[in-house]
Design a protein around this motif. Sequence first.
Motif, short mmCIF file in Angstrom:
data_model
loop_
_atom_site.label_atom_id
_atom_site.label_comp_id
_atom_site.label_asym_id
_atom_site.label_seq_id
_atom_site.Cartn_x
_atom_site.Cartn_y
_atom_site.Cartn_z
N VAL A 109 -5.81 27.70 26.17
CA VAL A 109 -5.89 26.53 27.06
C VAL A 109 -5.43 26.90 28.47
CG1 VAL A 109 -5.08 24.18 27.45
CG2 VAL A 109 -5.54 24.95 25.13
N SER A 110 -4.35 27.66 28.58
CA SER A 110 -3.80 28.00 29.89
C SER A 110 -4.72 28.94 30.66
CB SER A 110 -2.42 28.63 29.73
OG SER A 110 -1.51 27.73 29.16
N THR A 111 -5.36 29.88 29.97
CA THR A 111 -6.24 30.82 30.66
C THR A 111 -7.45 30.10 31.25
OG1 THR A 111 -5.57 32.58 29.14
CG2 THR A 111 -7.52 32.97 30.48
N VAL A 112 -8.05 29.23 30.48
CA VAL A 112 -9.19 28.47 31.01
C VAL A 112 -8.72 27.56 32.14
CG1 VAL A 112 -11.01 26.81 30.46
CG2 VAL A 112 -10.42 28.59 28.82
N ALA A 113 -7.56 26.94 31.97
CA ALA A 113 -7.02 26.08 33.03
C ALA A 113 -6.79 26.86 34.32
CB ALA A 113 -5.72 25.44 32.56
N PHE A 114 -6.13 28.01 34.23
CA PHE A 114 -5.88 28.84 35.42
C PHE A 114 -7.19 29.31 36.04
CE2 PHE A 114 -1.46 29.99 33.78
CZ PHE A 114 -0.82 29.22 34.74
N SER A 115 -8.13 29.74 35.19
CA SER A 115 -9.42 30.23 35.70
C SER A 115 -10.14 29.15 36.49
CB SER A 115 -10.29 30.70 34.54
OG SER A 115 -9.71 31.80 33.87
N PHE A 116 -10.06 27.91 36.03
CA PHE A 116 -10.70 26.80 36.73
C PHE A 116 -9.92 26.39 37.97
CE2 PHE A 116 -13.17 24.91 32.85
CZ PHE A 116 -13.94 26.06 32.81
N ILE A 117 -8.60 26.40 37.88
CA ILE A 117 -7.78 26.02 39.04
C ILE A 117 -8.02 26.97 40.21
CG2 ILE A 117 -5.39 25.96 39.89
CD1 ILE A 117 -4.62 24.76 37.15
N LEU A 118 -8.28 28.23 39.91
CA LEU A 118 -8.54 29.22 40.96
C LEU A 118 -9.89 29.01 41.63
CD1 LEU A 118 -7.18 32.41 39.12
CD2 LEU A 118 -6.15 31.25 41.10
N PRO A 148 9.83 27.87 22.04
CA PRO A 148 9.53 27.60 23.46
C PRO A 148 9.13 28.84 24.25
CG PRO A 148 11.43 26.33 22.77
CD PRO A 148 11.10 27.23 21.63
N LEU A 149 9.79 29.98 24.00
CA LEU A 149 9.45 31.18 24.76
C LEU A 149 8.05 31.70 24.43
CD1 LEU A 149 12.71 33.33 25.00
CD2 LEU A 149 11.65 31.85 26.72
N ASP A 150 7.54 31.33 23.26
CA ASP A 150 6.15 31.68 22.94
C ASP A 150 5.20 31.03 23.94
OD1 ASP A 150 7.29 32.87 20.73
OD2 ASP A 150 6.72 31.25 19.36
N MET A 151 5.53 29.82 24.35
CA MET A 151 4.70 29.08 25.30
C MET A 151 4.82 29.67 26.71
SD MET A 151 3.35 27.14 23.22
CE MET A 151 3.70 26.81 21.50
N LEU A 152 6.05 30.02 27.08
CA LEU A 152 6.25 30.63 28.41
C LEU A 152 5.52 31.97 28.48
CD1 LEU A 152 7.60 30.71 31.17
CD2 LEU A 152 9.62 31.71 30.07
N GLY A 153 5.62 32.77 27.42
CA GLY A 153 4.91 34.05 27.40
C GLY A 153 3.41 33.86 27.50
N ALA A 154 2.89 32.83 26.83
CA ALA A 154 1.46 32.56 26.87
C ALA A 154 1.01 32.19 28.28
CB ALA A 154 1.13 31.44 25.89
N VAL A 155 1.80 31.39 28.97
CA VAL A 155 1.45 30.98 30.34
C VAL A 155 1.43 32.20 31.26
CG1 VAL A 155 2.25 29.67 32.34
CG2 VAL A 155 2.27 28.62 30.08
N ILE A 156 2.39 33.10 31.10
CA ILE A 156 2.44 34.30 31.93
C ILE A 156 1.22 35.19 31.66
CG2 ILE A 156 3.70 36.45 32.37
CD1 ILE A 156 6.28 34.84 31.83
N VAL A 157 0.92 35.42 30.39
CA VAL A 157 -0.25 36.23 30.04
C VAL A 157 -1.53 35.57 30.58
CG1 VAL A 157 -1.69 37.02 28.12
CG2 VAL A 157 0.79 37.29 28.00
N GLY A 159 -1.91 33.53 33.13
CA GLY A 159 -1.98 33.65 34.58
C GLY A 159 -2.40 35.04 35.02
N LEU A 160 -1.82 36.07 34.39
CA LEU A 160 -2.16 37.44 34.75
C LEU A 160 -3.62 37.76 34.42
CD1 LEU A 160 1.06 39.31 33.52
CD2 LEU A 160 0.37 38.84 35.89
N ALA A 161 -4.08 37.33 33.24
CA ALA A 161 -5.46 37.59 32.85
C ALA A 161 -6.45 36.88 33.78
CB ALA A 161 -5.69 37.15 31.41
N SER A 162 -6.13 35.64 34.16
CA SER A 162 -7.02 34.88 35.05
C SER A 162 -7.13 35.54 36.42
CB SER A 162 -6.51 33.45 35.19
OG SER A 162 -6.42 32.81 33.94
#
Length: 199
Positions: A109-118, A148-157, A159-162
């Motif tokens: 969800v975060s990768t698609v969100a970041f990709s679209f936000i960009l 919770p840190l699983d979610m933070l790690g996912a957001v970081i990954v 963002g970097l991938a996007s």
Amino acid sequence: MEALNQHLFLALNAQPESQPLVIWFAIIMAKYAIFCIPLIMVKGWLGKSEAHHKMTLTALLATAGALLINHLIGSLIWYHPRPFVMPLGHTLISHAPTPSFPSNHMTIVSTVAFSFILRPALRTMGIALAALALPIAWSRIYLGVHFPLDMLGAVIVAGLASLMMLWLQPLYLERFYALTRGLYRLVFAPLIARGLLHR
């Protein structure tokens, strides 16, 4: 850090006296909300706009890259067990004991969100998906399958991938788009000929 991670998990995790309506909502968010992602991607790919086709393709490639990074982290760099493996807290949905960190649901969800936000043309949709990511993250913790840190790690990954796929776009996009669009036209030629799908 691990102590804080577990403390936050226990603070957010469901309790025996949790309301059934809250549990029901959490299950919907944790298991089914993610299906809006393939629907959005298919809609973007089947539309008329070539620019949207390319943005959708970039988001798809970024998501694949992010999930590959997750796999490498979980299998080669740092395996972190899920709460119910430890065991810790209450688990209200079944899940395989795969690595907990980072969360694949949150990553997608975060990768698609970041990709679209960009992309200015899809920024509103990206912001909406980022908002959807919040209850998804909460629900996975609440139901006992993530920390919770699983979610933070996912957001970081994510963002970097996007960002990586956006920066590398001049190296791959036109050629890969031509290939995938050609395959699409070949596979769906009968439907395209009948006017049911756009070229």
